[in-house]
Design an enzyme around this catalytic site. Sequence first.
Site, PDB file in Angstrom:
ATOM      1  N   ASP A  78       0.812  -1.212   0.000  1.00  0.00           N
ATOM      2  CA  ASP A  78       0.000   0.000   0.000  1.00  0.00           C
ATOM      3  C   ASP A  78       0.846   1.263   0.000  1.00  0.00           C
ATOM      4  O   ASP A  78       0.459   2.278  -0.594  1.00  0.00           O
ATOM      5  CB  ASP A  78      -0.924   0.003   1.222  1.00  0.00           C
ATOM      6  CG  ASP A  78      -2.102  -0.938   1.037  1.00  0.00           C
ATOM      7  OD1 ASP A  78      -2.179  -1.586  -0.018  1.00  0.00           O
ATOM      8  OD2 ASP A  78      -2.944  -1.025   1.948  1.00  0.00           O
ATOM      9  N   CYS A 119       0.909  -8.313   4.989  1.00  0.00           N
ATOM     10  CA  CYS A 119       0.450  -6.937   4.841  1.00  0.00           C
ATOM     11  C   CYS A 119      -1.036  -6.808   4.559  1.00  0.00           C
ATOM     12  O   CYS A 119      -1.727  -7.785   4.275  1.00  0.00           O
ATOM     13  CB  CYS A 119       1.277  -6.240   3.754  1.00  0.00           C
ATOM     14  SG  CYS A 119       3.026  -6.134   4.208  1.00  0.00           S
ATOM     15  N   ASP A 120      -1.481  -5.564   4.647  1.00  0.00           N
ATOM     16  CA  ASP A 120      -2.881  -5.217   4.452  1.00  0.00           C
ATOM     17  C   ASP A 120      -3.370  -5.703   3.094  1.00  0.00           C
ATOM     18  O   ASP A 120      -2.653  -5.621   2.103  1.00  0.00           O
ATOM     19  CB  ASP A 120      -3.029  -3.696   4.545  1.00  0.00           C
ATOM     20  CG  ASP A 120      -4.469  -3.254   4.470  1.00  0.00           C
ATOM     21  OD1 ASP A 120      -5.347  -4.098   4.613  1.00  0.00           O
ATOM     22  OD2 ASP A 120      -4.697  -2.057   4.264  1.00  0.00           O
ATOM     23  N   SER A 467      -5.001   4.951   5.481  1.00  0.00           N
ATOM     24  CA  SER A 467      -3.968   4.042   5.949  1.00  0.00           C
ATOM     25  C   SER A 467      -4.032   3.968   7.466  1.00  0.00           C
ATOM     26  O   SER A 467      -4.471   4.903   8.130  1.00  0.00           O
ATOM     27  CB  SER A 467      -2.597   4.565   5.510  1.00  0.00           C
ATOM     28  OG  SER A 467      -1.572   3.956   6.260  1.00  0.00           O
TER      29      SER A 467
END
Length: 550
Positions: A78, A119-120, A467
């Site tokens: 991201d 991760c996201d 975020s």
Amino acid sequence: MRSDVVKRGIERAPHRSLFKAMGLTDEELERPLIGIANSFNEVIPGHIHLREITEAVKAGVRMAGGTPLEFGTIGICDGIAMNHGGMRYSLPSRELIADMVETMARAYNFDGLVLVASCDKIIPGMLMAMARLDIPAVFVSGGPMLPGRYKGKYVDIKTVFEAVGAVKAGKMSEAELKLIEEVASPGCGSCAGMFTANTMNALSEALGVSLPWNGTAPAAYAHRRRIAKQTGMAVMRLVEENVTPSQIMTREAFEDAIAVDMALGGSTNTVLHLMAIAREAGVRLTLEDFDRISEVTPNIVKLSPAGDHYVLDLYEAGGVLGVMKRLAEKGLIHEDRLTVSMKTVGELLKEAFVSRPEVIRPLSEPYSERGGLMILHGSLAPEGAVLKVSAVSGIESFEGTARVFDSEEEATKAILTGSIEPGDVVVIRYEGPKGGPGMREMLTPTSAIAGMGLDREVALVTDGRFSGATRGLSIGHVSPEAAEGGPIALVQDGDRIRIGVRAKRIDLLVDPEELEERRRDWKPKEKKLTGYLERYSRLVTSASTGAVFR
């Protein structure tokens, strides 16, 4: 065994022959086949080391008598996708990852699964697949990045984003920005604060789908490799006992995960992800569930971006189980439920500890009596909006003048060129799941506002998302979104917007008759879409339902 359908009997001689073409022996084919979903790639710092983590998982599977078979999935960073068209693909990648894992698991009839990610979007995509497939499975993370050091203090990627705003405001030189850029991200792992990736890592542990310490053990530590080996052995125990995710991902597990999220002051993105995972597990979560649990759960941890501690500090302080031990004192944790360790939460909490009370505060000294996330409603967000209240410092209400932008790029340009003034409410619309499409994160504009020292004097409201590194009065997930004709589509420059943090409201202070007149003149903003984004825009639902597919 589930895998017998692809390997046992005379009719499966061709199948065995193809397995043997890859070097497998009869002895290996006799054992349970464990699929290892590895999201390694060379474009995410949280994933650059996952080959090593996956090899440790495979070692654990072999030690426990199984045959590991690795396959890959995609992944997007991201941070690198931020503030350009690439971010439109980030949230949509979650659905692709879930579909990829499902496809491989069903095609090969694996007896069990280990899901390796950091991760996201990748983590929730993996957990969605875990719930959907309901075969024995364990998640293991690559672990958090260590924070960097600059002038004797810890720094992270948030520091770099905010430094850009400081340079634009004349508060920092480009030379100093370059120095911070060099040291803020010192190596592999998911970015060092309690951003979305590490929040999801922590919540996997709270859900019970990963082993103790998976949420916080640093990527660079040997402990992370030991957890990976133990994960390989753990999945074999689940296969032997036929313990599947439906026995672990219960309503109570999701409620505990939300409570931990609130205690940590986690990322607003977890609202989208937990709702999506729960849907696959057959558990109905609503925005009201998040707000209800937040009201009774104290915020006892403040990590970057909300505070000065990092995930490394949380690891040293006792990790996720340390937080759960505190919450259990108030009866906020369901201790009887099972985890992939084959122990109950209560059994795990007997081994838990808190060694740094300044990091995991006692319940008698919380940062706030309520949790880190808040759901707002009002005339601007009839179906809800999300605020990371733990990252808002002392602001109980804010009323300002709308400055309206139809894209993140337009808003960022206005902020960085000094066009935004104290008292403004920056409204960024047509960035929702359908309208973006893809519901882009807004870390660049929020960081620019913070870096310019305006985070207490300017609010930002969007139908997009943020975020986990965002701080300040930033309200996202405004629903219905602009592309669906939500009230945010009707806002005009100069309108007054009132945000009541204590009242949990966000209202557009425009006469209803005026709004009706604007609605008659409103037309959806058309974007020429092709490929996956066109399909995604047609299929995706509102942020208030987790931005899942219809």
